[in-house]
Design a protein around this motif. Structure first.
Motif, PDB file in Angstrom:
ATOM      1  N   LEU A 163      67.878 -89.905   0.429  1.00 16.32           N
ATOM      2  CA  LEU A 163      69.236 -89.572   0.844  1.00 16.32           C
ATOM      3  C   LEU A 163      70.037 -90.841   1.109  1.00 16.32           C
ATOM      4  CD1 LEU A 163      71.579 -87.889   1.946  1.00 16.32           C
ATOM      5  CD2 LEU A 163      70.317 -87.677   4.107  1.00 16.32           C
ATOM      6  N   ALA A 164      69.418 -91.816   1.776  1.00  8.45           N
ATOM      7  CA  ALA A 164      70.098 -93.074   2.074  1.00  8.45           C
ATOM      8  C   ALA A 164      70.505 -93.788   0.787  1.00  8.45           C
ATOM      9  CB  ALA A 164      69.199 -93.971   2.916  1.00  8.45           C
ATOM     10  N   ALA A 165      69.640 -93.753  -0.226  1.00 10.01           N
ATOM     11  CA  ALA A 165      69.975 -94.363  -1.512  1.00 10.01           C
ATOM     12  C   ALA A 165      71.144 -93.633  -2.168  1.00 10.01           C
ATOM     13  CB  ALA A 165      68.756 -94.345  -2.432  1.00 10.01           C
ATOM     14  N   SER A 166      71.154 -92.310  -2.092  1.00 13.58           N
ATOM     15  CA  SER A 166      72.242 -91.537  -2.683  1.00 13.58           C
ATOM     16  C   SER A 166      73.571 -91.853  -2.008  1.00 13.58           C
ATOM     17  CB  SER A 166      71.932 -90.041  -2.576  1.00 13.58           C
ATOM     18  OG  SER A 166      72.827 -89.267  -3.345  1.00 13.58           O
ATOM     19  N   LEU A 167      73.545 -91.985  -0.678  1.00 16.72           N
ATOM     20  CA  LEU A 167      74.765 -92.338   0.044  1.00 16.72           C
ATOM     21  C   LEU A 167      75.248 -93.735  -0.330  1.00 16.72           C
ATOM     22  CD1 LEU A 167      74.511 -91.042   3.720  1.00 16.72           C
ATOM     23  CD2 LEU A 167      76.345 -90.631   2.086  1.00 16.72           C
ATOM     24  N   ALA A 168      74.315 -94.661  -0.504  1.00 12.26           N
ATOM     25  CA  ALA A 168      74.696 -96.020  -0.908  1.00 12.26           C
ATOM     26  C   ALA A 168      75.429 -96.005  -2.245  1.00 12.26           C
ATOM     27  CB  ALA A 168      73.457 -96.913  -0.982  1.00 12.26           C
ATOM     28  N   ILE A 169      75.026 -95.104  -3.121  1.00 19.15           N
ATOM     29  CA  ILE A 169      75.692 -94.960  -4.422  1.00 19.15           C
ATOM     30  C   ILE A 169      77.105 -94.423  -4.233  1.00 19.15           C
ATOM     31  CG2 ILE A 169      75.649 -93.681  -6.605  1.00 19.15           C
ATOM     32  CD1 ILE A 169      72.501 -93.615  -6.143  1.00 19.15           C
ATOM     33  N   VAL A 170      77.247 -93.424  -3.384  1.00 17.22           N
ATOM     34  CA  VAL A 170      78.559 -92.823  -3.133  1.00 17.22           C
ATOM     35  C   VAL A 170      79.566 -93.880  -2.699  1.00 17.22           C
ATOM     36  CG1 VAL A 170      79.840 -91.185  -1.712  1.00 17.22           C
ATOM     37  CG2 VAL A 170      77.546 -90.596  -2.510  1.00 17.22           C
ATOM     38  N   TRP A 171      79.122 -94.779  -1.831  1.00 20.05           N
ATOM     39  CA  TRP A 171      80.060 -95.734  -1.241  1.00 20.05           C
ATOM     40  C   TRP A 171      80.680 -96.685  -2.260  1.00 20.05           C
ATOM     41  CZ3 TRP A 171      80.697 -92.614   2.061  1.00 20.05           C
ATOM     42  CH2 TRP A 171      79.844 -92.265   3.098  1.00 20.05           C
ATOM     43  N   GLY A 172      80.088 -96.806  -3.432  1.00 17.69           N
ATOM     44  CA  GLY A 172      80.692 -97.644  -4.454  1.00 17.69           C
ATOM     45  C   GLY A 172      82.094 -97.193  -4.816  1.00 17.69           C
ATOM     46  N   GLY A 173      82.347 -95.881  -4.768  1.00 18.55           N
ATOM     47  CA  GLY A 173      83.671 -95.356  -5.090  1.00 18.55           C
ATOM     48  C   GLY A 173      84.684 -95.546  -3.986  1.00 18.55           C
ATOM     49  N   PRO A 194      84.706-100.204  -8.296  1.00 18.89           N
ATOM     50  CA  PRO A 194      84.435-101.615  -8.029  1.00 18.89           C
ATOM     51  C   PRO A 194      83.025-102.085  -8.358  1.00 18.89           C
ATOM     52  CG  PRO A 194      85.667-100.646  -6.224  1.00 18.89           C
ATOM     53  CD  PRO A 194      85.265 -99.519  -7.117  1.00 18.89           C
ATOM     54  N   VAL A 195      82.020-101.232  -8.173  1.00 15.20           N
ATOM     55  CA  VAL A 195      80.637-101.681  -8.392  1.00 15.20           C
ATOM     56  C   VAL A 195      79.941-100.944  -9.531  1.00 15.20           C
ATOM     57  CG1 VAL A 195      80.396-102.404  -5.994  1.00 15.20           C
ATOM     58  CG2 VAL A 195      79.697-100.102  -6.643  1.00 15.20           C
ATOM     59  N   GLY A 196      80.678-100.141 -10.279  1.00 14.83           N
ATOM     60  CA  GLY A 196      80.088 -99.438 -11.414  1.00 14.83           C
ATOM     61  C   GLY A 196      79.217 -98.257 -11.044  1.00 14.83           C
ATOM     62  N   ALA A 197      79.436 -97.662  -9.887  1.00 18.01           N
ATOM     63  CA  ALA A 197      78.586 -96.564  -9.423  1.00 18.01           C
ATOM     64  C   ALA A 197      78.658 -95.348 -10.339  1.00 18.01           C
ATOM     65  CB  ALA A 197      78.976 -96.169  -8.000  1.00 18.01           C
ATOM     66  N   ILE A 198      79.848 -95.061 -10.851  1.00 18.14           N
ATOM     67  CA  ILE A 198      80.018 -93.875 -11.686  1.00 18.14           C
ATOM     68  C   ILE A 198      79.228 -94.013 -12.980  1.00 18.14           C
ATOM     69  CG2 ILE A 198      81.693 -92.442 -12.908  1.00 18.14           C
ATOM     70  CD1 ILE A 198      83.795 -93.564 -10.861  1.00 18.14           C
ATOM     71  N   SER A 199      79.327 -95.163 -13.616  1.00 19.58           N
ATOM     72  CA  SER A 199      78.648 -95.387 -14.890  1.00 19.58           C
ATOM     73  C   SER A 199      77.152 -95.530 -14.709  1.00 19.58           C
ATOM     74  CB  SER A 199      79.215 -96.641 -15.560  1.00 19.58           C
ATOM     75  OG  SER A 199      80.595 -96.517 -15.792  1.00 19.58           O
ATOM     76  N   VAL A 200      76.753 -96.338 -13.744  1.00 23.81           N
ATOM     77  CA  VAL A 200      75.332 -96.661 -13.555  1.00 23.81           C
ATOM     78  C   VAL A 200      74.550 -95.467 -13.043  1.00 23.81           C
ATOM     79  CG1 VAL A 200      73.729 -98.071 -12.212  1.00 23.81           C
ATOM     80  CG2 VAL A 200      75.737 -99.121 -13.260  1.00 23.81           C
ATOM     81  N   HIS A 201      75.137 -94.717 -12.128  1.00 23.39           N
ATOM     82  CA  HIS A 201      74.394 -93.624 -11.502  1.00 23.39           C
ATOM     83  C   HIS A 201      74.813 -92.252 -12.005  1.00 23.39           C
ATOM     84  CE1 HIS A 201      72.516 -96.371  -8.626  1.00 23.39           C
ATOM     85  NE2 HIS A 201      73.681 -96.991  -8.605  1.00 23.39           N
ATOM     86  N   GLY A 202      76.106 -92.037 -12.217  1.00 25.69           N
ATOM     87  CA  GLY A 202      76.550 -90.741 -12.701  1.00 25.69           C
ATOM     88  C   GLY A 202      76.229 -90.515 -14.165  1.00 25.69           C
TER      89      GLY A 202
END
Length: 455
Positions: free
Chosen positions: A104-114, A313-321
């Motif tokens: 869950l903590a990793a998933s939240l870290a991904i969210v914060w990129g947006g 800013p950190v590519g969260a959508i592309s890298v994780h989504g």
């Protein structure tokens, strides 16, 4: 001591150590995200990770774990405060909670990129709390819960390409679209302006730490040390990561004639995201293919989002989504009958004689997860925006969130460094923002190197 007791003890220690590895990924996320953004926001970027983990730990203890792993087809209906009967031969619930909390903590870290560089600190707190209860546990239960309906259909997601990464990437997309681009990211004529991160060494080190943490992420999802199957999963994970980095490197050189560091790093991370669902279901050659395709998709997706004026800013959508979608679908193509039987979830993929069934189940899971996370994230963020606002003021954003949200600076000796020309000499000065602005007004010629922290 009985053999069964020894075996359970070994499994418990193994999973606890894997939980530590996954938790340590947070250090990687701090360095990656802080290094990928500007120095005036570095302290803010770092500390909000600590705050969000703390909120998630409490929320997951109170209700999130029970909602995810409790009894029920649509959602868990028991297990509040970890009050779940301990089954004979099962991992202690306390260790299970810590391991699942790290996901869950990793998933939240991904969210914060947006959210990066423009969201209020209070938004992180509220959305982190609600994400830990209303979003993440729902998809987690459907796919990983013993009674979850997608699990019953045979949805394959061994370590979370959908549950962890796709959810985080979709929520990040919703957030960045509602927050709008950072000031200066796109010009009025539609052209894109580069906002480079302040420390590429941080980003590289952060990615290496995340890669290390993934050896707890995927192998630990066996939930046992018996038979050594975790070693095979570590192998497929590592091969995919290497393939993603190499593929992104090649694409970068082809597109830009340069070995772009961000593209290489994001290609490798995207490969890790993609193989997370498939690591236990596919052969080694397929792991390489999955990783390489993910690396290419991440780079192309970043170009596409930039053209659409979506500021990630950190590519969260592309890298994780995007990579999470591809990884989730890949088992429907490459899952082997032998490994499917070993894991005990779903059926063989299209390329192994399984027909379209498993690919259809994977596609359904991806679609449902995307729709649910996007809808609930939008509702939550829309309400927060109406109540307290999502974004800091223009002045606060320009001065930096270190100052506006925390009253201090990650780099105090540099943030207020001002260079200006006075006659033929170049002078440097430090001081409070008001003094610096007054000095700027009296300067005969403005230097283009004025730090954006006071712009």
């Amino acid at each position: 001591m009985k053999v069964a007791d020894v075996s359970l003890a070994v499994d418990a220690v193994f999973i606890l150590m894997c939980a530590v590895f996954v938790f340590f990924m947070q250090a990687g996320f701090v360095l990656l995200e802080a290094g990928s953004t500007r120095m005036k926001n570095a302290g803010h970027i770092a500390v909000k990770q600590v705050i969000s983990i703390s909120i998630a730990a409490l929320a997951f203890w109170v209700a999130g774990y029970g909602l995810t792993f409790g009894d029920g087809i649509w959602i868990g209906t028991n297990g509040w405060f970890l009050n779940i009967p301990q089954e004979a031969g099962a991992l202690p619930v306390e260790i299970s909670y810590l391991y699942q909390l790290s996901f869950l903590a990793a998933s939240l870290a991904i969210v914060w990129g947006g959210f990066a560089e423009r969201a209020k600190l209070g938004v992180y707190i509220l959305f982190g709390l609600l994400y830990s209860i209303l979003i993440y546990p729902v998809i987690g239960h459907w796919i990983w819960g013993a009674d979850g309906w997608l699990h019953a259909l045979g949805k394959q997601d061994f370590a979370g390409s959908t549950v962890v990464h796709l959810q985080g990437g979709v929520a990040a997309l919703v957030a960045t679209m509602l927050l709008k681009p950072r000031i200066g990211r796109f010009s009025s004529d539609g052209t894109s302006n580069t906002m480079p991160g302040h420390n590429q060494v941080y980003t590289v080190l952060g990615v290496l730490l995340i890669w290390l943490g993934w050896f707890g992420f995927n192998p630990g999802s066996t939930l046992t040390a018996k038979e050594g199957f975790f070693g095979y999963i570590a192998l497929t994970t590592n091969l995919a990561a290497g393939a993603g980095a190499v593929a992104a490197l090649g694409l970068s050189v082809w597109l830009t004639r340069k070995a772009n560091i961000s593209m290489i790093l994001n290609g490798m991370l995207a490969a890790l995201v993609a193989i997370t669902a498939a690591c236990a279901f596919v052969e080694t050659w397929a792991a390489v293919v999955i990783g390489a395709v993910a690396g290419v998709l991440a780079v192309l997706s970043m170009y596409y989002l930039e053209k659409q004026k979506i500021d990630d800013p950190v590519g969260a959508i592309s890298v994780h989504g995007v990579a999470g979608m591809w990884g989730s679908l890949s088992t429907g193509l490459f899952a082997t009958p032998v490994l499917v039987q070993k894991v005990g979830v779903g059926s063989a993929g299209l390329f192994y004689g399984g027909g379209w069934k498993q690919l259809g189940v994977q596609a359904l899971g991806v679609a449902i997860a995307t729709i649910y996370v996007a809808l609930v994230s939008f509702i939550i963020l829309w309400v927060i925006d109406k109540v307290m606002g999502l974004r800091v003021s223009k002045e606060e954003e320009l001065s930096g969130l270190d100052l506006s949200e925390h009253g201090s600076y990650g780099y105090p000796e540099h943030v207020f460094l001002i260079k200006w020309n006075e006659g033929s000499g170049l002078r440097e000065g430090f001081g409070h923002k008001e003094k610096i602005l007054n000095r700027r007004k009296t300067s005969q010629k403005r230097d283009p190197l004025l730090v954006d922290a006071v712009d």
